[in-house]
Scaffold this motif. Structure first.
Motif, mmCIF file in Angstrom:
data_model
loop_
_atom_site.group_PDB
_atom_site.id
_atom_site.type_symbol
_atom_site.label_atom_id
_atom_site.label_comp_id
_atom_site.label_asym_id
_atom_site.label_seq_id
_atom_site.Cartn_x
_atom_site.Cartn_y
_atom_site.Cartn_z
ATOM 1 N N TRP A 195 49.185 13.813 19.442
ATOM 2 C CA TRP A 195 49.159 14.798 18.585
ATOM 3 C C TRP A 195 47.405 14.768 18.481
ATOM 4 O O TRP A 195 46.726 16.389 18.573
ATOM 5 N N SER B 219 39.271 24.667 23.794
ATOM 6 C CA SER B 219 39.361 26.264 23.370
ATOM 7 C C SER B 219 38.538 27.269 23.135
ATOM 8 O O SER B 219 38.235 27.375 23.297
ATOM 9 N N GLN C 107 43.268 31.462 25.204
ATOM 10 C CA GLN C 107 43.182 30.073 26.149
ATOM 11 C C GLN C 107 44.511 29.766 26.209
ATOM 12 O O GLN C 107 45.211 29.874 28.080
ATOM 13 N N ARG D 107 55.724 30.015 22.771
ATOM 14 C CA ARG D 107 54.328 30.622 23.105
ATOM 15 C C ARG D 107 54.515 31.096 24.571
ATOM 16 O O ARG D 107 54.123 31.681 25.729
ATOM 17 N N TYR E 92 56.254 12.464 18.644
ATOM 18 C CA TYR E 92 56.159 13.792 18.442
ATOM 19 C C TYR E 92 55.598 13.945 20.154
ATOM 20 O O TYR E 92 55.802 14.627 20.443
ATOM 21 N N PHE F 21 50.167 39.831 20.463
ATOM 22 C CA PHE F 21 50.833 38.542 19.880
ATOM 23 C C PHE F 21 49.920 37.936 19.016
ATOM 24 O O PHE F 21 50.576 37.341 17.970
ATOM 25 N N ARG G 11 53.283 22.433 12.294
ATOM 26 C CA ARG G 11 53.194 23.291 11.498
ATOM 27 C C ARG G 11 51.779 23.466 10.699
ATOM 28 O O ARG G 11 52.142 23.889 9.471
ATOM 29 N N ALA H 132 55.010 33.829 26.971
ATOM 30 C CA ALA H 132 53.169 34.448 27.538
ATOM 31 C C ALA H 132 53.901 34.697 29.106
ATOM 32 O O ALA H 132 53.404 35.129 29.299
ATOM 33 N N LEU I 33 55.527 30.520 16.248
ATOM 34 C CA LEU I 33 55.896 30.025 17.255
ATOM 35 C C LEU I 33 55.889 28.193 17.597
ATOM 36 O O LEU I 33 54.554 28.072 17.879
HETATM 37 C C1 LIG Z 1 50.146 31.812 24.095
HETATM 38 C C2 LIG Z 1 49.815 30.811 23.393
HETATM 39 C C3 LIG Z 1 49.290 31.404 22.596
HETATM 40 C C4 LIG Z 1 48.480 30.459 21.249
HETATM 41 N N1 LIG Z 1 48.022 31.023 20.273
HETATM 42 C C5 LIG Z 1 47.369 29.891 19.859
HETATM 43 C C6 LIG Z 1 46.797 30.979 18.507
HETATM 44 O O1 LIG Z 1 46.537 32.417 18.449
HETATM 45 N N2 LIG Z 1 46.100 29.986 17.521
HETATM 46 C C7 LIG Z 1 46.787 28.349 17.578
HETATM 47 O O2 LIG Z 1 46.444 28.119 16.371
HETATM 48 N N3 LIG Z 1 46.979 28.038 18.190
HETATM 49 C C8 LIG Z 1 47.623 29.074 19.224
HETATM 50 N N4 LIG Z 1 48.333 28.444 20.726
HETATM 51 C C9 LIG Z 1 48.425 26.645 20.549
HETATM 52 C C10 LIG Z 1 49.017 26.431 20.291
HETATM 53 O O3 LIG Z 1 51.155 27.004 20.683
HETATM 54 C C11 LIG Z 1 49.685 26.152 18.451
HETATM 55 O O4 LIG Z 1 48.463 25.643 18.251
HETATM 56 C C12 LIG Z 1 50.849 25.311 18.116
HETATM 57 O O5 LIG Z 1 52.227 25.771 18.686
HETATM 58 C C13 LIG Z 1 50.942 25.626 17.167
HETATM 59 O O6 LIG Z 1 51.478 24.416 16.221
HETATM 60 P P1 LIG Z 1 51.675 23.038 15.091
HETATM 61 O O7 LIG Z 1 50.504 23.615 14.405
HETATM 62 O O8 LIG Z 1 52.917 22.895 14.593
HETATM 63 O O9 LIG Z 1 50.889 22.502 16.359
HETATM 64 P P2 LIG Z 1 51.204 20.675 16.566
HETATM 65 O O10 LIG Z 1 51.764 20.170 17.849
HETATM 66 O O11 LIG Z 1 51.431 20.186 15.905
HETATM 67 O O12 LIG Z 1 49.223 20.507 16.710
HETATM 68 C C14 LIG Z 1 48.891 20.668 16.331
HETATM 69 C C15 LIG Z 1 47.097 21.263 16.013
HETATM 70 O O13 LIG Z 1 46.538 21.284 17.727
HETATM 71 C C16 LIG Z 1 46.629 22.556 17.537
HETATM 72 N N5 LIG Z 1 46.978 22.912 19.110
HETATM 73 C C17 LIG Z 1 48.049 22.300 19.920
HETATM 74 N N6 LIG Z 1 48.833 23.026 20.516
HETATM 75 C C18 LIG Z 1 47.518 23.457 21.315
HETATM 76 C C19 LIG Z 1 47.041 23.970 22.140
HETATM 77 N N7 LIG Z 1 47.802 23.838 23.576
HETATM 78 N N8 LIG Z 1 45.936 24.552 22.268
HETATM 79 C C20 LIG Z 1 45.287 24.964 21.222
HETATM 80 N N9 LIG Z 1 45.425 24.205 20.648
HETATM 81 C C21 LIG Z 1 46.511 23.767 20.282
HETATM 82 C C22 LIG Z 1 46.087 23.291 16.619
HETATM 83 O O14 LIG Z 1 45.929 23.572 15.529
HETATM 84 C C23 LIG Z 1 48.103 22.682 15.842
HETATM 85 O O15 LIG Z 1 48.226 22.823 14.811
HETATM 86 C C24 LIG Z 1 49.108 29.127 21.578
HETATM 87 C C25 LIG Z 1 49.033 28.960 22.384
HETATM 88 C C26 LIG Z 1 50.033 29.429 23.906
HETATM 89 C C27 LIG Z 1 50.484 29.150 25.063
#
Ligand SMILES: Cc1cc2nc3c(=O)[nH]c(=O)nc-3n(C[C@H](O)[C@H](O)[C@H](O)COP(=O)(O)OP(=O)(O)OC[C@H]3O[C@@H](n4cnc5c(N)ncnc54)[C@H](O)[C@@H]3O)c2cc1C
Length: 436
Positions: free
Chosen positions: A252, A262, A360, A324, A208, A346, A222, A328, A319
């Motif tokens: 992770w 956040s 955040q 993202r 990862y 968004f 995801r 953004a 996405l």
């Molecule tokens: C502009 C922008 C908007 C976003 N909006 C959201 C949103 O509305 N909801 C949301 O859940 N996440 C949001 N994120 C954070 C992050 O992009 C997503 O959580 C992540 O891409 C989800 O994919 P994943 O489950 O495969 O993440 P993984 O990479 O597998 O990460 C595991 C978990 O960690 C948490 N996580 C990961 N990155 C972040 C982060 N930067 N901030 C907070 N939590 C994180 C999530 O719960 C995620 O499921 C945003 C990030 C950006 C830059």
């Protein structure tokens, strides 16, 4: 009989409120279909919610339990159910967004007594960690150091069986609307979420830390849309990853710490819903150009990496984090589109849309004062695509007109270099102003 009011915790495993209620006696589950939330969101997000409520009802039923579903304002519904059934105590997992706090205070007022609030939405409750001087954290790294030190290996099993309930004969359990989503939905429910967690831990977690930045989001879990509705316990997910161990797991779980960070930010600064965390940034020369906004939102700016991101989001509801950040940052720093309008639009497209994480993310990518992200860092959009989509397969998939090349595929809405200079000049002035 005790009532467990499920909100953003649509699961039975590792559920502190359910666990506490079960220790006290027979339990009835409740989901309120709150018009303040459901009428203000998009079809895809409603459909995803309803599917997960349906899965929760099935999970209750498989164990001999009952999940009641009622539409209406929570402060009217909860007190009505309590009065109708002579409920002894209401239990719920604490939520801390501004609306949730308003709603929950009104519910207690209507009930005339306290709800038993328990943790469970986050690994560490918003508001738990504070700096040595008692003030809230605003920078991630010191927050994360304290967070890691506070992690505890507690987990709660899902109940095997629910005790029988004496509901009045013919008592209406309530129906769950089914809406046809405009995007394909992932499988709903905690079993699906736990299965996806296990598959991710086995296959992708070890690498990862190296693969997480891909624009196509192939190396990530995801799982976010399960976390957002509390279908999967973040505490359980962290522990499962740490048991597997390695650099990927550390990275992770650190992302789950970002999620908690956040929640903590929004808890302490509810004003960030509408105003930049550092209000000086409100003075940027915002450009409320409806056509440019529409071009960004529909993936028609002419810039492949931005358009691929927005088109994927519209078509799937998901996405990658890298994409993202790119879309953004384009909207805030280069297009200078009013950030709250973009943040909201968004979030409406995301299945995982969540107030705290989205705010955040927008603040971080837009340099609006969260964490230590410096304003002068502006992505080179061509270099981003080259680095994080080498070969251009993701670009080709979502923007076939680009032929997979990261350069603008037609005359773009913005001259990127001019936009960068315009932003930097304005941002420099803002940064020189004193913080109030
Ligand atoms: C502009 C922008 C908007 C976003 N909006 C959201 C949103 O509305 N909801 C949301 O859940 N996440 C949001 N994120 C954070 C992050 O992009 C997503 O959580 C992540 O891409 C989800 O994919 P994943 O489950 O495969 O993440 P993984 O990479 O597998 O990460 C595991 C978990 O960690 C948490 N996580 C990961 N990155 C972040 C982060 N930067 N901030 C907070 N939590 C994180 C999530 O719960 C995620 O499921 C945003 C990030 C950006 C830059």
């Amino acid at each position: 009989m005790n009532l467990v009011w499920h909100r953003a915790d649509l699961r039975l495993h590792d559920h502190p409120a359910l666990d506490a209620a079960l220790r006290a006696g027979p339990v009835l589950g409740l989901v309120v279909l709150d018009p303040n939330i459901l009428q203000n969101t998009t079809l895809r997000r409603r459909a995803w919610f309803y599917r997960n409520v349906t899965a929760l009802r099935q999970a209750y039923a498989r164990r001999g339990g009952v999940l009641l579903v009622r539409a209406g304002l929570p402060w009217e519904v909860v007190s009505r159910v309590v009065a109708e059934l002579g409920v002894q105590q209401v239990y719920a997992v604490r939520n801390s967004t501004p609306y949730a706090r308003f709603r929950d205070a009104k519910v207690e007022q209507a009930l005339g007594r306290a709800v038993r609030w328990l943790p469970g939405q986050y690994i560490l409750e918003p508001g738990t960690l504070r700096k040595p001087d008692g003030s809230p954290y605003t920078v991630f790294t010191p927050f994360s150091k304290r967070w890691w030190a506070a992690l505890e290996p507690t987990l709660l099993e899902a109940p095997q069986r629910f005790l029988p309930l004496n509901l009045p004969p013919g008592y209406e359990l309530g129906s769950i609307p089914q809406e046809q989503s405009d995007v394909p939905l992932p499988p709903a429910g905690e079993e699906a979420a736990l299965g996806r967690l296990e598959a991710f831990v086995q296959a992708k977690l070890p690498a990862y830390h190296q693969t997480r930045d891909g624009l196509a989001g192939e190396g990530v879990s995801r799982l976010s849309y399960y976390f957002t509705l509390g279908v999967l316990s973040p505490r359980l997910a962290a522990q499962r990853a740490l048991r597997r161990g390695g650099e990927g797991a550390q990275k992770w779980v650190n992302e789950l710490c970002w999620r908690d960070f956040s929640g903590d930010l929004l808890y302490h600064r509810p004003g960030m819903l509408t105003q930049a965390f550092d209000p000086r940034w409100e003075a940027l020369p915002w450009n409320d150009d409806a056509e440019l906004f529409e071009a960004w939102l529909s993936g028609q700016t002419g810039i492949p990496v931005v358009d691929a991101g927005m088109r994927e989001l519209r078509a799937t509801g998901f996405l990658s984090n890298r994409a993202r950040m790119v879309v953004a940052q384009f909207a805030v720093k280069l297009a200078l589109l009013p950030w709250p309008k973009c943040e909201r639009a968004f979030r409406d497209l995301l299945l995982d849309g969540d107030n705290a994480s989205n705010l955040q993310g927008w603040h971080w990518a837009g340099g609006l004062g969260v964490d230590a992200a410096p304003y002068f860092r502006v992505f080179n959009l061509v270099a981003q695509a080259e680095a994080h989509d080498p070969g251009g397969a993701w670009l080709r998939r979502w923007v076939p007109e680009s032929g997979g090349r990261p350069q603008p595929y037609r005359r773009p809405w913005l001259d990127l270099e001019q936009a960068r200079r315009r932003y930097l000049a304005a941002a420099e002035k803002v940064a020189k102003q004193k913080r109030s």
